[in-house]
Design an enzyme around this catalytic site. Structure first.
Site, PDB file in Angstrom:
ATOM      1  N   LYS A   1     -42.520 -37.905   9.757  1.00 52.09           N
ATOM      2  CA  LYS A   1     -41.192 -38.293   9.276  1.00 52.09           C
ATOM      3  C   LYS A   1     -40.433 -38.989  10.392  1.00 52.09           C
ATOM      4  O   LYS A   1     -40.005 -38.361  11.345  1.00 52.09           O
ATOM      5  CB  LYS A   1     -40.374 -37.080   8.816  1.00 52.09           C
ATOM      6  CG  LYS A   1     -39.079 -37.524   8.132  1.00 52.09           C
ATOM      7  CD  LYS A   1     -38.085 -36.410   7.911  1.00 52.09           C
ATOM      8  CE  LYS A   1     -37.108 -36.234   9.051  1.00 52.09           C
ATOM      9  NZ  LYS A   1     -36.254 -37.408   9.342  1.00 52.09           N
TER      10      LYS A   1
ATOM     11  N   GLU B   1     -39.007 -31.542  22.262  1.00 53.22           N
ATOM     12  CA  GLU B   1     -38.520 -32.421  23.323  1.00 53.22           C
ATOM     13  C   GLU B   1     -37.054 -32.708  23.027  1.00 53.22           C
ATOM     14  O   GLU B   1     -36.747 -33.409  22.070  1.00 53.22           O
ATOM     15  CB  GLU B   1     -39.361 -33.712  23.312  1.00 53.22           C
ATOM     16  CG  GLU B   1     -39.286 -34.476  24.566  1.00 53.22           C
ATOM     17  CD  GLU B   1     -39.619 -33.598  25.748  1.00 53.22           C
ATOM     18  OE1 GLU B   1     -38.697 -33.383  26.551  1.00 53.22           O
ATOM     19  OE2 GLU B   1     -40.761 -33.108  25.850  1.00 53.22           O
TER      20      GLU B   1
ATOM     21  N   CYS C   1     -33.163 -39.646  26.027  1.00 52.46           N
ATOM     22  CA  CYS C   1     -33.080 -38.267  26.519  1.00 52.46           C
ATOM     23  C   CYS C   1     -33.236 -38.262  28.033  1.00 52.46           C
ATOM     24  O   CYS C   1     -32.838 -37.311  28.690  1.00 52.46           O
ATOM     25  CB  CYS C   1     -34.093 -37.367  25.836  1.00 52.46           C
ATOM     26  SG  CYS C   1     -35.737 -38.007  25.855  1.00 52.46           S
TER      27      CYS C   1
HETATM   28  C1  UN1 Z   1     -36.802 -40.631  25.196  1.00 53.96           C
HETATM   29  O1  UN1 Z   1     -35.688 -40.949  25.590  1.00 53.96           O
HETATM   30  O2  UN1 Z   1     -36.915 -39.907  24.176  1.00 53.96           O
HETATM   31  O3  UN1 Z   1     -38.963 -42.796  30.492  1.00 53.96           O
HETATM   32  C2  UN1 Z   1     -38.074 -41.079  25.798  1.00 53.96           C
HETATM   33  C3  UN1 Z   1     -38.326 -43.275  29.553  1.00 53.96           C
HETATM   34  C4  UN1 Z   1     -39.065 -43.766  28.332  1.00 53.96           C
HETATM   35  C5  UN1 Z   1     -39.215 -42.686  27.332  1.00 53.96           C
HETATM   36  C6  UN1 Z   1     -37.919 -42.051  26.913  1.00 53.96           C
HETATM   37  N1  UN1 Z   1     -40.349 -44.292  28.738  1.00 53.96           N
HETATM   38  O4  UN1 Z   1     -37.117 -43.356  29.556  1.00 53.96           O
END
Ligand code: UN1
Length: 496
Positions: A175, A249, A283
Protein backbone atom coordinates in the site's frame (compact mmCIF):
# COMPACT_ATOMS: atom_id res chain seq x y z
CA UNK A 1 -12.39 14.06 -15.80
CA UNK A 2 -9.06 12.93 -14.30
CA UNK A 3 -7.66 9.54 -15.25
CA UNK A 4 -8.80 6.70 -13.01
CA UNK A 5 -6.31 4.08 -11.83
CA UNK A 6 -6.81 0.66 -10.25
CA UNK A 7 -5.49 -1.81 -7.72
CA UNK A 8 -3.47 -4.77 -8.93
CA UNK A 9 -4.62 -7.95 -7.24
CA UNK A 10 -4.01 -11.57 -8.22
CA UNK A 11 -2.65 -10.64 -11.62
CA UNK A 12 -5.50 -8.29 -12.62
CA UNK A 13 -6.20 -4.56 -12.48
CA UNK A 14 -9.38 -3.84 -10.51
CA UNK A 15 -11.34 -1.06 -8.84
CA UNK A 16 -11.98 -1.10 -5.10
CA UNK A 17 -14.81 -3.55 -4.35
CA UNK A 18 -17.08 -0.70 -3.25
CA UNK A 19 -16.01 1.53 -6.18
CA UNK A 20 -14.75 4.31 -3.89
CA UNK A 21 -11.91 6.56 -5.07
CA UNK A 22 -9.69 9.35 -3.80
CA UNK A 23 -7.79 12.08 -5.61
CA UNK A 24 -4.06 12.72 -5.84
CA UNK A 25 -3.07 16.30 -6.68
CA UNK A 26 0.13 18.09 -7.58
CA UNK A 27 1.33 19.89 -4.41
CA UNK A 28 3.03 22.60 -6.48
CA UNK A 29 0.04 23.17 -8.81
CA UNK A 30 -3.05 22.28 -6.84
CA UNK A 31 -5.37 22.55 -9.84
CA UNK A 32 -3.45 19.72 -11.54
CA UNK A 33 -5.17 16.47 -10.56
CA UNK A 34 -2.81 13.54 -11.06
CA UNK A 35 -5.58 10.96 -10.96
CA UNK A 36 -8.24 9.05 -9.06
CA UNK A 37 -7.23 5.95 -7.13
CA UNK A 38 -9.16 3.14 -5.41
CA UNK A 39 -10.00 3.92 -1.79
CA UNK A 40 -9.58 0.30 -0.75
CA UNK A 41 -11.03 -1.39 2.30
CA UNK A 42 -10.77 -4.75 4.09
CA UNK A 43 -12.42 -6.67 1.23
CA UNK A 44 -9.74 -5.55 -1.25
CA UNK A 45 -6.94 -6.31 1.19
CA UNK A 46 -8.41 -9.76 1.79
CA UNK A 47 -8.34 -10.57 -1.94
CA UNK A 48 -4.74 -9.31 -2.17
CA UNK A 49 -3.61 -11.27 0.90
CA UNK A 50 -5.17 -14.48 -0.38
CA UNK A 51 -3.56 -14.04 -3.79
CA UNK A 52 -0.19 -13.44 -2.15
CA UNK A 53 -0.61 -16.52 0.04
CA UNK A 54 -1.36 -18.69 -3.01
CA UNK A 55 1.56 -17.26 -5.01
CA UNK A 56 3.91 -17.86 -2.09
CA UNK A 57 3.76 -21.60 -2.78
CA UNK A 58 5.63 -21.36 -6.07
CA UNK A 59 7.60 -18.13 -5.53
CA UNK A 60 9.19 -19.39 -2.31
CA UNK A 61 10.27 -22.60 -4.08
CA UNK A 62 11.93 -20.85 -7.01
CA UNK A 63 15.73 -20.96 -6.59
CA UNK A 64 16.78 -17.62 -5.11
CA UNK A 65 19.20 -16.77 -7.97
CA UNK A 66 16.27 -17.12 -10.40
CA UNK A 67 14.34 -14.59 -8.38
CA UNK A 68 17.54 -12.54 -8.56
CA UNK A 69 17.35 -12.57 -12.37
CA UNK A 70 13.92 -10.93 -12.17
CA UNK A 71 15.26 -8.35 -9.72
CA UNK A 72 18.14 -7.59 -12.06
CA UNK A 73 15.64 -7.11 -14.85
CA UNK A 74 13.65 -4.74 -12.62
CA UNK A 75 16.84 -2.67 -12.26
CA UNK A 76 17.12 -2.55 -16.06
CA UNK A 77 13.49 -1.49 -16.55
CA UNK A 78 13.77 1.24 -13.89
CA UNK A 79 16.95 2.48 -15.56
CA UNK A 80 15.13 2.81 -18.90
CA UNK A 81 12.22 4.63 -17.26
CA UNK A 82 14.22 6.78 -14.85
CA UNK A 83 13.41 10.18 -16.36
CA UNK A 84 9.74 9.49 -17.09
CA UNK A 85 9.20 8.05 -13.66
CA UNK A 86 11.01 10.95 -11.96
CA UNK A 87 8.86 13.47 -13.85
CA UNK A 88 5.66 11.82 -12.60
CA UNK A 89 7.01 11.56 -9.05
CA UNK A 90 7.88 15.26 -8.97
CA UNK A 91 4.44 16.08 -10.30
CA UNK A 92 2.80 14.04 -7.56
CA UNK A 93 4.94 14.71 -4.48
CA UNK A 94 6.80 17.90 -5.27
CA UNK A 95 10.52 17.41 -4.76
CA UNK A 96 12.60 18.69 -7.70
CA UNK A 97 13.33 16.50 -10.71
CA UNK A 98 17.03 16.05 -9.81
CA UNK A 99 15.91 14.65 -6.45
CA UNK A 100 13.30 12.27 -7.86
CA UNK A 101 15.91 11.01 -10.30
CA UNK A 102 18.06 10.23 -7.26
CA UNK A 103 15.07 8.49 -5.70
CA UNK A 104 14.72 6.21 -8.76
CA UNK A 105 18.49 5.62 -8.78
CA UNK A 106 18.28 4.47 -5.17
CA UNK A 107 15.64 1.95 -6.30
CA UNK A 108 17.88 0.78 -9.15
CA UNK A 109 20.80 0.32 -6.75
CA UNK A 110 18.52 -1.57 -4.38
CA UNK A 111 17.36 -3.87 -7.20
CA UNK A 112 20.88 -4.81 -8.27
CA UNK A 113 22.00 -5.18 -4.68
CA UNK A 114 19.05 -7.46 -3.80
CA UNK A 115 19.72 -9.47 -6.97
CA UNK A 116 23.31 -10.00 -5.87
CA UNK A 117 22.22 -11.11 -2.39
CA UNK A 118 20.12 -13.92 -3.90
CA UNK A 119 23.45 -15.65 -4.58
CA UNK A 120 24.42 -15.31 -0.93
CA UNK A 121 21.57 -15.43 1.62
CA UNK A 122 24.06 -17.23 3.81
CA UNK A 123 23.33 -19.55 6.65
CA UNK A 124 26.01 -20.99 8.95
CA UNK A 125 27.70 -24.32 9.41
CA UNK A 126 28.88 -24.78 12.98
CA UNK A 127 30.72 -27.62 14.76
CA UNK A 128 28.50 -29.85 16.84
CA UNK A 129 29.36 -30.66 20.46
CA UNK A 130 28.74 -34.33 19.63
CA UNK A 131 30.61 -36.66 17.26
CA UNK A 132 29.21 -37.54 13.82
CA UNK A 133 26.68 -34.76 13.96
CA UNK A 134 26.39 -31.79 11.60
CA UNK A 135 24.91 -28.42 12.60
CA UNK A 136 23.79 -25.70 10.25
CA UNK A 137 21.31 -22.89 9.84
CA UNK A 138 19.51 -21.75 6.75
CA UNK A 139 17.07 -18.99 5.86
CA UNK A 140 13.46 -19.48 4.92
CA UNK A 141 11.07 -16.78 3.74
CA UNK A 142 8.59 -15.41 6.25
CA UNK A 143 5.49 -15.62 4.04
CA UNK A 144 3.30 -12.70 2.96
CA UNK A 145 4.69 -9.26 3.76
CA UNK A 146 2.53 -6.13 4.12
CA UNK A 147 4.40 -3.05 2.89
CA UNK A 148 3.07 0.34 4.05
CA UNK A 149 5.11 3.35 3.01
CA UNK A 150 5.36 7.14 3.14
CA UNK A 151 5.20 9.52 0.17
CA UNK A 152 8.54 11.35 0.49
CA UNK A 153 10.60 8.64 -1.20
CA UNK A 154 7.71 7.20 -3.19
CA UNK A 155 9.85 4.77 -5.18
CA UNK A 156 13.09 4.20 -3.23
CA UNK A 157 11.59 3.41 0.16
CA UNK A 158 9.02 0.86 -1.11
CA UNK A 159 11.87 -0.87 -2.96
CA UNK A 160 13.95 -1.04 0.25
CA UNK A 161 11.17 -3.31 1.46
CA UNK A 162 9.74 -5.03 -1.62
CA UNK A 163 13.06 -6.05 -3.21
CA UNK A 164 14.64 -7.87 -0.26
CA UNK A 165 11.22 -9.37 0.56
CA UNK A 166 10.95 -10.81 -2.96
CA UNK A 167 14.62 -11.82 -3.09
CA UNK A 168 14.15 -13.92 0.03
CA UNK A 169 11.07 -15.66 -1.41
CA UNK A 170 8.23 -13.74 0.22
CA UNK A 171 5.18 -12.37 -1.57
CA UNK A 172 3.87 -8.84 -1.04
CA UNK A 173 0.79 -6.72 -0.44
CA UNK A 174 1.87 -3.12 -1.04
CA UNK A 175 0.00 0.00 0.00
CA UNK A 176 1.69 3.20 -1.14
CA UNK A 177 1.00 6.44 0.68
CA UNK A 178 -2.31 8.09 -0.24
CA UNK A 179 -0.16 11.13 -1.11
CA UNK A 180 1.82 9.24 -3.75
CA UNK A 181 -0.44 6.55 -5.23
CA UNK A 182 0.52 7.24 -8.85
CA UNK A 183 4.23 6.84 -8.12
CA UNK A 184 3.45 3.56 -6.31
CA UNK A 185 1.39 2.37 -9.26
CA UNK A 186 4.15 3.20 -11.76
CA UNK A 187 6.64 1.30 -9.61
CA UNK A 188 4.38 -1.76 -9.58
CA UNK A 189 3.92 -1.48 -13.34
CA UNK A 190 7.70 -1.53 -13.81
CA UNK A 191 7.99 -4.65 -11.64
CA UNK A 192 5.27 -6.44 -13.58
CA UNK A 193 6.85 -5.49 -16.90
CA UNK A 194 10.13 -6.91 -15.61
CA UNK A 195 8.50 -10.29 -15.02
CA UNK A 196 7.22 -10.45 -11.43
CA UNK A 197 4.55 -13.19 -11.65
CA UNK A 198 0.84 -12.71 -10.87
CA UNK A 199 0.00 -12.77 -7.18
CA UNK A 200 3.59 -12.28 -6.04
CA UNK A 201 3.11 -8.51 -5.84
CA UNK A 202 -0.30 -7.00 -5.10
CA UNK A 203 -1.07 -3.29 -5.06
CA UNK A 204 -3.80 -1.97 -2.78
CA UNK A 205 -4.29 1.78 -2.88
CA UNK A 206 -5.94 3.68 -0.07
CA UNK A 207 -5.60 5.39 3.29
CA UNK A 208 -5.94 4.35 6.93
CA UNK A 209 -8.67 1.73 6.39
CA UNK A 210 -6.57 -0.17 3.85
CA UNK A 211 -3.46 0.10 6.04
CA UNK A 212 -5.33 -1.16 9.08
CA UNK A 213 -6.78 -4.09 7.12
CA UNK A 214 -3.26 -5.08 6.05
CA UNK A 215 -1.94 -4.93 9.60
CA UNK A 216 -4.88 -6.97 10.92
CA UNK A 217 -5.08 -9.58 8.17
CA UNK A 218 -4.26 -13.02 9.58
CA UNK A 219 -2.68 -14.23 6.29
CA UNK A 220 -0.13 -11.41 6.32
CA UNK A 221 2.84 -12.57 8.39
CA UNK A 222 5.05 -9.50 8.58
CA UNK A 223 4.52 -5.75 8.40
CA UNK A 224 7.10 -3.24 7.29
CA UNK A 225 6.19 0.40 7.79
CA UNK A 226 7.72 3.81 7.16
CA UNK A 227 5.84 6.76 8.63
CA UNK A 228 5.10 8.59 11.86
CA UNK A 229 5.98 7.30 15.32
CA UNK A 230 2.31 7.63 16.35
CA UNK A 231 1.02 5.38 13.55
CA UNK A 232 3.98 3.05 14.10
CA UNK A 233 3.03 2.59 17.76
CA UNK A 234 -0.53 1.64 16.79
CA UNK A 235 0.70 -0.84 14.17
CA UNK A 236 3.16 -2.31 16.65
CA UNK A 237 0.41 -2.88 19.21
CA UNK A 238 -1.68 -4.89 16.72
CA UNK A 239 1.35 -6.84 15.49
CA UNK A 240 2.32 -7.65 19.07
CA UNK A 241 -1.16 -8.93 19.79
CA UNK A 242 -1.22 -11.03 16.60
CA UNK A 243 2.36 -12.33 16.97
CA UNK A 244 3.44 -10.74 13.71
CA UNK A 245 6.93 -9.67 12.93
CA UNK A 246 7.15 -5.94 12.27
CA UNK A 247 9.80 -3.46 11.19
CA UNK A 248 9.18 0.23 11.86
CA UNK A 249 11.00 3.20 10.38
CA UNK A 250 9.72 6.36 11.99
CA UNK A 251 10.54 9.91 13.03
CA UNK A 252 13.77 11.78 13.47
CA UNK A 253 15.13 15.02 14.92
CA UNK A 254 18.53 14.67 13.35
CA UNK A 255 21.36 16.84 14.67
CA UNK A 256 24.36 18.26 12.87
CA UNK A 257 27.15 19.19 15.26
CA UNK A 258 29.65 21.77 14.00
CA UNK A 259 32.67 22.11 16.27
CA UNK A 260 34.94 25.16 16.43
CA UNK A 261 37.41 23.56 13.98
CA UNK A 262 34.73 22.47 11.49
CA UNK A 263 35.03 23.49 7.83
CA UNK A 264 32.32 26.15 7.66
CA UNK A 265 32.01 26.27 3.86
CA UNK A 266 31.46 22.53 3.83
CA UNK A 267 29.02 22.77 6.74
CA UNK A 268 26.95 25.47 4.99
CA UNK A 269 26.72 23.36 1.86
CA UNK A 270 25.78 20.33 3.94
CA UNK A 271 23.13 22.28 5.82
CA UNK A 272 21.52 23.64 2.66
CA UNK A 273 21.12 20.09 1.40
CA UNK A 274 20.37 18.39 4.73
CA UNK A 275 17.87 20.96 6.03
CA UNK A 276 16.09 22.16 2.91
CA UNK A 277 16.48 19.19 0.53
CA UNK A 278 13.08 17.53 -0.01
CA UNK A 279 11.72 20.66 1.74
CA UNK A 280 12.90 19.11 5.01
CA UNK A 281 10.44 16.26 4.52
CA UNK A 282 12.83 13.38 5.09
CA UNK A 283 13.00 11.27 8.18
CA UNK A 284 16.75 11.90 7.89
CA UNK A 285 16.49 15.70 7.42
CA UNK A 286 18.90 17.85 9.41
CA UNK A 287 16.47 19.56 11.75
CA UNK A 288 18.84 20.65 14.52
CA UNK A 289 22.14 22.48 14.14
CA UNK A 290 24.29 22.26 17.26
CA UNK A 291 26.94 24.91 16.72
CA UNK A 292 30.00 25.67 18.83
CA UNK A 293 29.80 29.21 20.19
CA UNK A 294 33.10 30.17 18.51
CA UNK A 295 31.64 29.70 15.01
CA UNK A 296 27.89 29.97 15.72
CA UNK A 297 27.24 33.50 14.47
CA UNK A 298 29.43 33.20 11.41
CA UNK A 299 27.86 29.88 10.43
CA UNK A 300 24.28 31.09 10.90
CA UNK A 301 24.95 34.29 8.90
CA UNK A 302 26.43 32.40 5.99
CA UNK A 303 23.68 29.80 6.02
CA UNK A 304 20.89 32.39 6.22
CA UNK A 305 22.28 34.28 3.24
CA UNK A 306 22.44 31.16 1.08
CA UNK A 307 19.08 29.81 2.28
CA UNK A 308 17.35 33.05 1.32
CA UNK A 309 18.67 32.59 -2.22
CA UNK A 310 17.15 29.11 -2.66
CA UNK A 311 14.68 29.08 -5.54
CA UNK A 312 11.28 27.64 -4.71
CA UNK A 313 8.97 26.30 -7.40
CA UNK A 314 7.48 23.42 -9.32
CA UNK A 315 10.28 20.89 -9.49
CA UNK A 316 9.65 19.86 -13.09
CA UNK A 317 10.63 23.38 -14.19
CA UNK A 318 14.24 24.47 -14.58
CA UNK A 319 16.37 25.92 -11.80
CA UNK A 320 14.22 24.92 -8.87
CA UNK A 321 16.08 24.11 -5.62
CA UNK A 322 13.17 23.43 -3.28
CA UNK A 323 9.64 22.17 -3.91
CA UNK A 324 6.45 22.55 -1.88
CA UNK A 325 5.23 20.79 1.24
CA UNK A 326 3.10 17.76 0.46
CA UNK A 327 -0.39 18.98 1.43
CA UNK A 328 -2.50 21.47 3.37
CA UNK A 329 -2.12 19.47 6.58
CA UNK A 330 1.67 19.73 6.33
CA UNK A 331 1.42 23.46 5.66
CA UNK A 332 -0.79 23.89 8.73
CA UNK A 333 1.57 21.83 10.87
CA UNK A 334 4.71 23.73 9.86
CA UNK A 335 2.90 27.05 10.34
CA UNK A 336 1.81 25.93 13.81
CA UNK A 337 5.42 25.15 14.78
CA UNK A 338 6.55 28.64 13.76
CA UNK A 339 4.11 30.03 16.35
CA UNK A 340 5.28 27.49 18.92
CA UNK A 341 8.94 28.44 18.38
CA UNK A 342 8.21 32.13 18.72
CA UNK A 343 6.12 31.60 21.84
CA UNK A 344 8.95 29.58 23.35
CA UNK A 345 11.30 32.52 22.83
CA UNK A 346 13.38 31.33 19.87
CA UNK A 347 14.50 33.97 17.36
CA UNK A 348 13.29 33.72 13.78
CA UNK A 349 16.29 34.58 11.58
CA UNK A 350 14.72 33.96 8.18
CA UNK A 351 11.46 32.56 6.81
CA UNK A 352 8.51 31.54 8.94
CA UNK A 353 5.75 32.07 6.38
CA UNK A 354 3.95 30.40 3.56
CA UNK A 355 5.80 31.36 0.37
CA UNK A 356 3.65 33.17 -2.17
CA UNK A 357 4.09 35.16 -5.36
CA UNK A 358 5.39 34.25 -8.76
CA UNK A 359 4.24 30.69 -9.52
CA UNK A 360 3.83 29.75 -5.85
CA UNK A 361 0.24 30.69 -5.03
CA UNK A 362 -1.29 27.47 -6.30
CA UNK A 363 1.01 25.25 -4.19
CA UNK A 364 1.90 24.43 -0.58
CA UNK A 365 5.17 26.37 -0.53
CA UNK A 366 6.89 27.42 2.68
CA UNK A 367 9.89 29.71 3.14
CA UNK A 368 13.19 28.19 4.29
CA UNK A 369 13.20 28.95 7.99
CA UNK A 370 15.91 29.23 10.66
CA UNK A 371 15.41 29.65 14.40
CA UNK A 372 18.32 30.57 16.68
CA UNK A 373 18.38 30.78 20.47
CA UNK A 374 16.79 27.34 20.66
CA UNK A 375 17.25 25.46 23.92
CA UNK A 376 17.09 21.73 24.47
CA UNK A 377 13.74 21.75 26.25
CA UNK A 378 11.86 23.66 23.53
CA UNK A 379 9.32 21.77 21.44
CA UNK A 380 11.06 22.94 18.25
CA UNK A 381 14.19 21.15 19.55
CA UNK A 382 12.28 17.98 20.41
CA UNK A 383 9.46 17.38 17.94
CA UNK A 384 9.62 16.39 14.30
CA UNK A 385 8.30 19.27 12.17
CA UNK A 386 8.85 17.63 8.75
CA UNK A 387 9.35 20.90 6.91
CA UNK A 388 12.07 23.39 5.93
CA UNK A 389 12.72 24.52 9.50
CA UNK A 390 16.09 24.46 11.27
CA UNK A 391 16.47 24.85 15.05
CA UNK A 392 19.92 26.14 16.03
CA UNK A 393 21.36 25.40 19.49
CA UNK A 394 24.56 27.02 20.73
CA UNK A 395 27.05 24.97 22.79
CA UNK A 396 30.45 25.53 24.41
CA UNK A 397 32.14 22.15 24.07
CA UNK A 398 32.16 18.73 22.43
CA UNK A 399 30.58 17.16 25.52
CA UNK A 400 27.79 19.71 25.59
CA UNK A 401 27.22 19.19 21.87
CA UNK A 402 26.83 15.43 22.24
CA UNK A 403 24.57 15.81 25.28
CA UNK A 404 22.33 18.14 23.24
CA UNK A 405 22.41 15.80 20.24
CA UNK A 406 21.28 12.88 22.40
CA UNK A 407 18.57 14.82 24.21
CA UNK A 408 15.63 13.64 22.10
CA UNK A 409 13.37 10.62 21.92
CA UNK A 410 14.50 9.95 18.34
CA UNK A 411 17.74 8.46 17.04
CA UNK A 412 17.86 8.06 13.27
CA UNK A 413 20.66 10.07 11.68
CA UNK A 414 23.30 12.49 12.94
CA UNK A 415 26.40 14.31 11.78
CA UNK A 416 29.53 16.01 13.04
CA UNK A 417 31.82 18.48 11.31
CA UNK A 418 35.33 18.58 12.74
CA UNK A 419 38.93 18.16 11.62
CA UNK A 420 39.81 16.54 14.94
CA UNK A 421 40.14 12.82 14.18
CA UNK A 422 39.94 11.82 17.83
CA UNK A 423 36.67 13.69 18.40
CA UNK A 424 35.22 12.35 15.13
CA UNK A 425 35.87 8.79 16.30
CA UNK A 426 34.57 9.55 19.78
CA UNK A 427 31.36 10.90 18.25
CA UNK A 428 30.83 7.68 16.28
CA UNK A 429 30.38 5.95 19.63
CA UNK A 430 28.88 8.77 21.70
CA UNK A 431 26.01 9.86 19.48
CA UNK A 432 22.83 7.84 20.04
CA UNK A 433 21.68 7.28 16.48
CA UNK A 434 21.49 4.55 13.87
CA UNK A 435 23.58 6.59 11.43
CA UNK A 436 26.42 9.08 11.94
CA UNK A 437 28.03 11.07 9.14
CA UNK A 438 31.44 12.67 9.60
CA UNK A 439 31.83 15.89 7.59
CA UNK A 440 28.60 15.30 5.70
CA UNK A 441 24.97 16.19 6.46
CA UNK A 442 22.45 13.74 7.94
CA UNK A 443 21.09 12.56 4.59
CA UNK A 444 22.66 10.43 1.89
CA UNK A 445 22.06 6.80 2.80
CA UNK A 446 23.36 4.23 0.30
CA UNK A 447 21.31 1.20 -0.74
CA UNK A 448 23.78 -1.45 0.38
CA UNK A 449 24.31 -0.14 3.92
CA UNK A 450 22.09 -0.78 6.95
CA UNK A 451 19.56 2.02 7.52
CA UNK A 452 17.53 2.60 10.67
CA UNK A 453 17.36 4.28 14.01
CA UNK A 454 17.49 3.75 17.75
CA UNK A 455 15.10 4.90 20.49
CA UNK A 456 11.62 5.86 19.20
CA UNK A 457 12.78 6.00 15.57
CA UNK A 458 12.67 2.26 15.13
CA UNK A 459 12.11 -1.09 16.74
CA UNK A 460 15.51 -2.66 16.34
CA UNK A 461 15.48 -3.67 12.69
CA UNK A 462 17.48 -2.24 9.82
CA UNK A 463 16.54 -1.70 6.21
CA UNK A 464 19.06 -1.75 3.41
CA UNK A 465 22.29 -3.70 3.31
CA UNK A 466 22.72 -7.28 4.38
CA UNK A 467 20.90 -6.83 7.70
CA UNK A 468 17.52 -6.34 6.04
CA UNK A 469 17.54 -10.05 5.13
CA UNK A 470 17.30 -10.90 8.80
CA UNK A 471 13.84 -9.34 8.77
CA UNK A 472 12.63 -11.02 5.60
CA UNK A 473 13.81 -14.51 6.55
CA UNK A 474 13.25 -16.94 9.39
CA UNK A 475 16.27 -18.88 10.54
CA UNK A 476 15.86 -22.66 10.48
CA UNK A 477 18.37 -24.58 12.59
CA UNK A 478 19.22 -28.07 11.39
CA UNK A 479 20.96 -30.97 13.13
CA UNK A 480 21.98 -34.04 11.16
CA UNK A 481 23.04 -36.98 13.31
CA UNK A 482 24.92 -39.62 11.31
CA UNK A 483 26.32 -41.51 14.32
CA UNK A 484 23.62 -44.18 14.03
CA UNK A 485 22.73 -43.88 17.72
CA UNK A 486 20.81 -41.56 20.03
CA UNK A 487 23.13 -38.80 21.22
CA UNK A 488 22.03 -36.46 23.99
CA UNK A 489 23.22 -32.88 23.90
CA UNK A 490 24.16 -31.35 27.28
CA UNK A 491 24.21 -34.85 28.77
CA UNK A 492 26.43 -37.29 26.86
CA UNK A 493 29.61 -35.21 27.04
CA UNK A 494 29.49 -34.03 30.62
CA UNK A 495 30.29 -36.20 33.62
CA UNK A 496 28.88 -35.06 36.96
C1 UN1 B 1 13.50 8.78 4.34
O1 UN1 B 1 13.52 9.98 4.59
O2 UN1 B 1 12.48 8.11 4.63
O3 UN1 B 1 19.50 9.20 3.24
C2 UN1 B 1 14.58 8.03 3.66
C3 UN1 B 1 18.49 9.73 2.77
C4 UN1 B 1 17.71 9.00 1.70
C5 UN1 B 1 16.66 8.15 2.29
C6 UN1 B 1 15.71 8.88 3.20
N1 UN1 B 1 18.63 8.23 0.89
O4 UN1 B 1 18.08 10.80 3.14
Amino acid sequence: MPEQFQNYIDGAWRDAADGATFESINPARNSDVVGLFPDSKAEDVDAAARAAREAFKSWSRMPAPQRGEILRHIGDVLTERKNDLAFEMTREMGKPFFETKGDVQEAIDTAYYAASETRRLFGHTVPSELPDKFNMSLRRPVGVVGVITAWNFPVAVPTWKIFPALAAGNTVVFKPSEDAPHSGMLLVQALLDAGVPAGVLNLVQGAGAAGQAIVEHPEINAITFTGSSETGAKIGAVCGRMHKRFSMEMGGKNPMIVLDDGDLDLAVEGLLWGVFGTTGQRCTATSRLIAHEAIHDDLVDRLAEKAKALRLGYGNEDNVDVGPLINQKALDKVTRYIGIGQDEGARLVIGGERATGDGLDDGFFFEPTIFTGVTRDMRIAQEEIFGPVLSVLKVGSYDEAVAAANDTKYGLSSSIYTKNVALAFKAMHDIEAGITYVNGPTIGAEAHMPFGGVKQTGNGHREGGWEVFDFYTETKTIYVDYSGKLQKAQIDNVED
